[in-house]
Design a protein around this motif. Sequence first.
Motif, PDB file in Angstrom:
ATOM      1  N   ASN A  41       0.827  -1.210   0.000  1.00  0.00           N
ATOM      2  CA  ASN A  41       0.000   0.000   0.000  1.00  0.00           C
ATOM      3  C   ASN A  41       0.862   1.262   0.000  1.00  0.00           C
ATOM      4  O   ASN A  41       0.534   2.256  -0.656  1.00  0.00           O
ATOM      5  N   ARG A  42       1.962   1.222   0.759  1.00  0.00           N
ATOM      6  CA  ARG A  42       2.864   2.385   0.798  1.00  0.00           C
ATOM      7  C   ARG A  42       3.521   2.628  -0.571  1.00  0.00           C
ATOM      8  O   ARG A  42       3.681   3.776  -0.995  1.00  0.00           O
ATOM      9  N   LEU A  43       3.887   1.544  -1.236  1.00  0.00           N
ATOM     10  CA  LEU A  43       4.445   1.682  -2.584  1.00  0.00           C
ATOM     11  C   LEU A  43       3.414   2.270  -3.544  1.00  0.00           C
ATOM     12  O   LEU A  43       3.738   3.101  -4.397  1.00  0.00           O
ATOM     13  N   PHE A  44       2.169   1.830  -3.383  1.00  0.00           N
ATOM     14  CA  PHE A  44       1.088   2.356  -4.222  1.00  0.00           C
ATOM     15  C   PHE A  44       0.893   3.853  -3.967  1.00  0.00           C
ATOM     16  O   PHE A  44       0.713   4.638  -4.904  1.00  0.00           O
ATOM     17  N   ASP A  45       0.931   4.252  -2.681  1.00  0.00           N
ATOM     18  CA  ASP A  45       0.795   5.670  -2.342  1.00  0.00           C
ATOM     19  C   ASP A  45       1.936   6.491  -2.955  1.00  0.00           C
ATOM     20  O   ASP A  45       1.718   7.605  -3.454  1.00  0.00           O
ATOM     21  N   ALA A  46       3.154   5.932  -2.908  1.00  0.00           N
ATOM     22  CA  ALA A  46       4.306   6.621  -3.501  1.00  0.00           C
ATOM     23  C   ALA A  46       4.121   6.769  -5.009  1.00  0.00           C
ATOM     24  O   ALA A  46       4.452   7.818  -5.592  1.00  0.00           O
ATOM     25  N   LYS A  47       3.571   5.744  -5.639  1.00  0.00           N
ATOM     26  CA  LYS A  47       3.329   5.788  -7.076  1.00  0.00           C
ATOM     27  C   LYS A  47       2.267   6.826  -7.421  1.00  0.00           C
ATOM     28  O   LYS A  47       2.394   7.571  -8.395  1.00  0.00           O
ATOM     29  N   MET A  48       1.220   6.911  -6.590  1.00  0.00           N
ATOM     30  CA  MET A  48       0.165   7.900  -6.810  1.00  0.00           C
ATOM     31  C   MET A  48       0.697   9.322  -6.619  1.00  0.00           C
ATOM     32  O   MET A  48       0.310  10.245  -7.344  1.00  0.00           O
ATOM     33  N   LYS A  49       1.594   9.507  -5.626  1.00  0.00           N
ATOM     34  CA  LYS A  49       2.193  10.826  -5.403  1.00  0.00           C
ATOM     35  C   LYS A  49       3.039  11.227  -6.614  1.00  0.00           C
ATOM     36  O   LYS A  49       3.017  12.384  -7.044  1.00  0.00           O
ATOM     37  N   ARG A  50       3.787  10.275  -7.155  1.00  0.00           N
ATOM     38  CA  ARG A  50       4.593  10.544  -8.353  1.00  0.00           C
ATOM     39  C   ARG A  50       3.697  10.937  -9.518  1.00  0.00           C
ATOM     40  O   ARG A  50       3.992  11.906 -10.242  1.00  0.00           O
ATOM     41  N   ALA A  51       2.599  10.199  -9.700  1.00  0.00           N
ATOM     42  CA  ALA A  51       1.663  10.515 -10.785  1.00  0.00           C
ATOM     43  C   ALA A  51       1.073  11.914 -10.599  1.00  0.00           C
ATOM     44  O   ALA A  51       0.925  12.675 -11.565  1.00  0.00           O
ATOM     45  N   LYS A  52       0.753  12.262  -9.352  1.00  0.00           N
ATOM     46  CA  LYS A  52       0.193  13.595  -9.065  1.00  0.00           C
ATOM     47  C   LYS A  52       1.221  14.688  -9.346  1.00  0.00           C
ATOM     48  O   LYS A  52       0.895  15.725  -9.942  1.00  0.00           O
ATOM     49  N   ASP A  53       2.458  14.479  -8.925  1.00  0.00           N
ATOM     50  CA  ASP A  53       3.515  15.470  -9.160  1.00  0.00           C
ATOM     51  C   ASP A  53       3.745  15.679 -10.661  1.00  0.00           C
ATOM     52  O   ASP A  53       3.887  16.812 -11.122  1.00  0.00           O
ATOM     53  N   LEU A  54       3.777  14.576 -11.399  1.00  0.00           N
ATOM     54  CA  LEU A  54       3.985  14.679 -12.847  1.00  0.00           C
ATOM     55  C   LEU A  54       2.806  15.377 -13.529  1.00  0.00           C
ATOM     56  O   LEU A  54       3.002  16.161 -14.468  1.00  0.00           O
ATOM     57  N   GLN A  55       1.593  15.097 -13.043  1.00  0.00           N
ATOM     58  CA  GLN A  55       0.409  15.763 -13.612  1.00  0.00           C
ATOM     59  C   GLN A  55       0.426  17.251 -13.299  1.00  0.00           C
ATOM     60  O   GLN A  55       0.056  18.079 -14.147  1.00  0.00           O
ATOM     61  N   ASP A  56       0.872  17.618 -12.090  1.00  0.00           N
ATOM     62  CA  ASP A  56       0.982  19.043 -11.733  1.00  0.00           C
ATOM     63  C   ASP A  56       1.966  19.755 -12.656  1.00  0.00           C
ATOM     64  O   ASP A  56       1.725  20.887 -13.092  1.00  0.00           O
ATOM     65  N   VAL A  57       3.089  19.094 -12.953  1.00  0.00           N
ATOM     66  CA  VAL A  57       4.082  19.664 -13.870  1.00  0.00           C
ATOM     67  C   VAL A  57       3.472  19.838 -15.267  1.00  0.00           C
ATOM     68  O   VAL A  57       3.636  20.881 -15.918  1.00  0.00           O
ATOM     69  N   ASP A  65       0.285  20.114 -16.006  1.00  0.00           N
ATOM     70  CA  ASP A  65      -0.730  21.174 -15.942  1.00  0.00           C
ATOM     71  C   ASP A  65      -0.076  22.559 -15.998  1.00  0.00           C
ATOM     72  O   ASP A  65      -0.581  23.472 -16.660  1.00  0.00           O
ATOM     73  N   ARG A  66       1.043  22.710 -15.283  1.00  0.00           N
ATOM     74  CA  ARG A  66       1.720  24.000 -15.221  1.00  0.00           C
ATOM     75  C   ARG A  66       2.257  24.418 -16.586  1.00  0.00           C
ATOM     76  O   ARG A  66       2.097  25.567 -17.014  1.00  0.00           O
ATOM     77  N   ARG A  67       2.895  23.501 -17.292  1.00  0.00           N
ATOM     78  CA  ARG A  67       3.423  23.828 -18.615  1.00  0.00           C
ATOM     79  C   ARG A  67       2.305  24.119 -19.606  1.00  0.00           C
ATOM     80  O   ARG A  67       2.385  25.050 -20.405  1.00  0.00           O
ATOM     81  N   HIS A  68       1.226  23.327 -19.526  1.00  0.00           N
ATOM     82  CA  HIS A  68       0.081  23.525 -20.417  1.00  0.00           C
ATOM     83  C   HIS A  68      -0.571  24.886 -20.165  1.00  0.00           C
ATOM     84  O   HIS A  68      -0.957  25.582 -21.110  1.00  0.00           O
ATOM     85  N   ALA A  69      -0.711  25.252 -18.889  1.00  0.00           N
ATOM     86  CA  ALA A  69      -1.313  26.552 -18.553  1.00  0.00           C
ATOM     87  C   ALA A  69      -0.462  27.694 -19.092  1.00  0.00           C
ATOM     88  O   ALA A  69      -0.989  28.703 -19.590  1.00  0.00           O
ATOM     89  N   ALA A  70       0.880  27.543 -19.019  1.00  0.00           N
ATOM     90  CA  ALA A  70       1.776  28.576 -19.544  1.00  0.00           C
ATOM     91  C   ALA A  70       1.623  28.700 -21.060  1.00  0.00           C
ATOM     92  O   ALA A  70       1.620  29.807 -21.607  1.00  0.00           O
ATOM     93  N   PHE A  71       1.507  27.570 -21.742  1.00  0.00           N
ATOM     94  CA  PHE A  71       1.310  27.581 -23.195  1.00  0.00           C
ATOM     95  C   PHE A  71      -0.038  28.212 -23.542  1.00  0.00           C
ATOM     96  O   PHE A  71      -0.143  29.024 -24.467  1.00  0.00           O
ATOM     97  N   ASP A  72      -1.065  27.844 -22.815  1.00  0.00           N
ATOM     98  CA  ASP A  72      -2.432  28.248 -23.120  1.00  0.00           C
ATOM     99  C   ASP A  72      -2.666  29.736 -22.852  1.00  0.00           C
ATOM    100  O   ASP A  72      -3.530  30.350 -23.478  1.00  0.00           O
ATOM    101  N   HIS A  73      -1.909  30.315 -21.900  1.00  0.00           N
ATOM    102  CA  HIS A  73      -2.147  31.706 -21.514  1.00  0.00           C
ATOM    103  C   HIS A  73      -1.902  32.662 -22.687  1.00  0.00           C
ATOM    104  O   HIS A  73      -2.617  33.661 -22.840  1.00  0.00           O
ATOM    105  N   LYS A  74      -0.907  32.362 -23.507  1.00  0.00           N
ATOM    106  CA  LYS A  74      -0.618  33.199 -24.670  1.00  0.00           C
ATOM    107  C   LYS A  74      -1.819  33.265 -25.604  1.00  0.00           C
ATOM    108  O   LYS A  74      -2.202  34.345 -26.081  1.00  0.00           O
ATOM    109  N   TYR A  75      -2.433  32.112 -25.848  1.00  0.00           N
ATOM    110  CA  TYR A  75      -3.578  32.074 -26.749  1.00  0.00           C
ATOM    111  C   TYR A  75      -4.829  32.654 -26.101  1.00  0.00           C
ATOM    112  O   TYR A  75      -5.733  33.123 -26.798  1.00  0.00           O
ATOM    113  N   HIS A  76      -4.863  32.654 -24.782  1.00  0.00           N
ATOM    114  CA  HIS A  76      -5.958  33.330 -24.076  1.00  0.00           C
ATOM    115  C   HIS A  76      -5.874  34.833 -24.312  1.00  0.00           C
ATOM    116  O   HIS A  76      -6.900  35.490 -24.566  1.00  0.00           O
ATOM    117  N   LEU A  77      -4.670  35.376 -24.270  1.00  0.00           N
ATOM    118  CA  LEU A  77      -4.486  36.808 -24.527  1.00  0.00           C
ATOM    119  C   LEU A  77      -4.841  37.151 -25.970  1.00  0.00           C
ATOM    120  O   LEU A  77      -5.503  38.161 -26.242  1.00  0.00           O
TER     121      LEU A  77
END
Length: 551
Positions: free
Chosen positions: A160-176, A178-190
């Motif tokens: 279970n602890r390994l699974f939690d670590a894997k989920m945290k990694r997936a969340k961190d990668l998704q946050d990264v 999301d951040r890059r996508h938001a930066a790309f998208d902001h230009k086209y929003h303007l």
Amino acid sequence: MVADNTKILTAEQEAKLLQPIDEYVGAIQAKINALRMDGTDKVIEIQSAIDGLKRDRIYTQQEKEARIVELRKELEKAKAVESKNKDEVAKLISDAESYLKAHYDTDYYQAVAASCREEKVLAEQNYRASVEQLTKEHQETVSKLSDQHEIKDEKYVHKNRLFDAKMKRAKDLQDVKDRRHAAFDHKYHLIDLLRMSKFTFGESMAQKWENYKYTFNRRDFLLKNGLYIAIIIIFIALCIITPVVKGMPLLTVNNVLNILQQASPRMFLALGVAGLILLAGTDLSIGRMVGMGMTAATIIMHQGINTGSVFGHVFDFTGVPVIGRVFLALVVCIVLCTIFTTIAGFFTAKFKMHPFISTMANMLVIFGLVTYSTKGVSFGAIDSTIPNMIIPRINNFPTIILWAVAAVVVVWFIWNKTTFGKNLYAVGGNPEAASVSGISVFWVTVGAFVMAGVLYGFGSWLECLRMFGSGSAAYGQGWEMDAIAACVVGGISFTGGIGKISGVVVGVFIFTALTYSLTTLGIDTNLQFVFSGIIILVAVMLDCLKYVQKK
């Protein structure tokens, strides 16, 4: 700019990089909004009011016309203001776009993208360190235990602890991500605000590609397209092997036209059974329907007295004009097939009988009746002038393909643009919910079977023309498997309510091309059944995996 491109940006640092861009473009946007207030914005507002007034049923026609006259006067004034400010607005937009082009990527986006790459590496390093630490702690804990139950519990906790670590990694990668996508998208929003949602073709394509990369999931992609990729690889291999083994190329214009010609009658059969699979059903009687239709069509379009009899009676339709025999054969094929599919549909809808049973009964009844009535004999060829009249080859192009195209267009329209088509999806997806919402599940089910019967009749009639007759009870054996397999490979789900006509078309072409290629290569027909069986098994397996993942 950030001095060190490999430095990971904090949220504050990222906001600081973006601030001068937002301030500069924001100041220009404020000026543009002020210029548009009494011009473009007013034009849009008044046009919307006029459109709404035309649909309004509260006012009388005279009141509407009077109000529309007033609004149009205001519209002319607003358009005049818009025209007056047009050049100034265009100049401001050009200024903002030039600034974005010069500063957005270099001063902001590249720094964020570099930061995201570093964050991704850090997330992977943190995950590996976490796994190593958890493994070390687990081994130390297990070494101190002697009771098997305690060891088993510790292994469960560690998992279970390994699974939690894997989920945290997936969340961190998704946050990264999301951040890059938001930066790309902001230009086209303007740009969207500046131009009021008017993008160039290049900008639209860039956004679509970015959105595709952002939403791409390897597992989902392979579940949806893995079978297609495998079949394409097999077909490419066949195209390479055939010239070596047979000394002739496989991928030629003539071969492609032959494949399309063979696929045309089968397209009708696949389109018919696709509607039943959409209702989470199937049809095992397709092959026997083809045999029955072929026999009936051959009898009617035969030149002279028939070589066989039906219940002891020998038919002779030579007294009927050729065109009359052609249409009579079509009508008889459609009527015979529709009668049997309607019977199967009635038992399926009325008694909640599974289509597997009702259509299997149909299959046995049809084969028994046709074989008994005709003694199982073949009725020979039809009048040789008929195929050249109905499906001629024009400059070596087989016009039978046009019949299949017409069928695809008609069925696509029924599925996507009619109430019956929408009800078909609703009943297939959830018959209970469809019934509660007022849809007649009985009539939708019967309607799907009737439509299938019409398509089977057309398909058997076309096959009779393509083969110049030769109708017999045994003709079409196993065709139901090809039609069902084409639908499944094309994405029509056995779980019901999922599928597109384009998928059916692709499925039919895939199976016909594969069969044609294997035949050209000299592969035994029995081995071709093995290939078909494997493809069906894999297609249904992928369909089930998609359903389980969705659940």
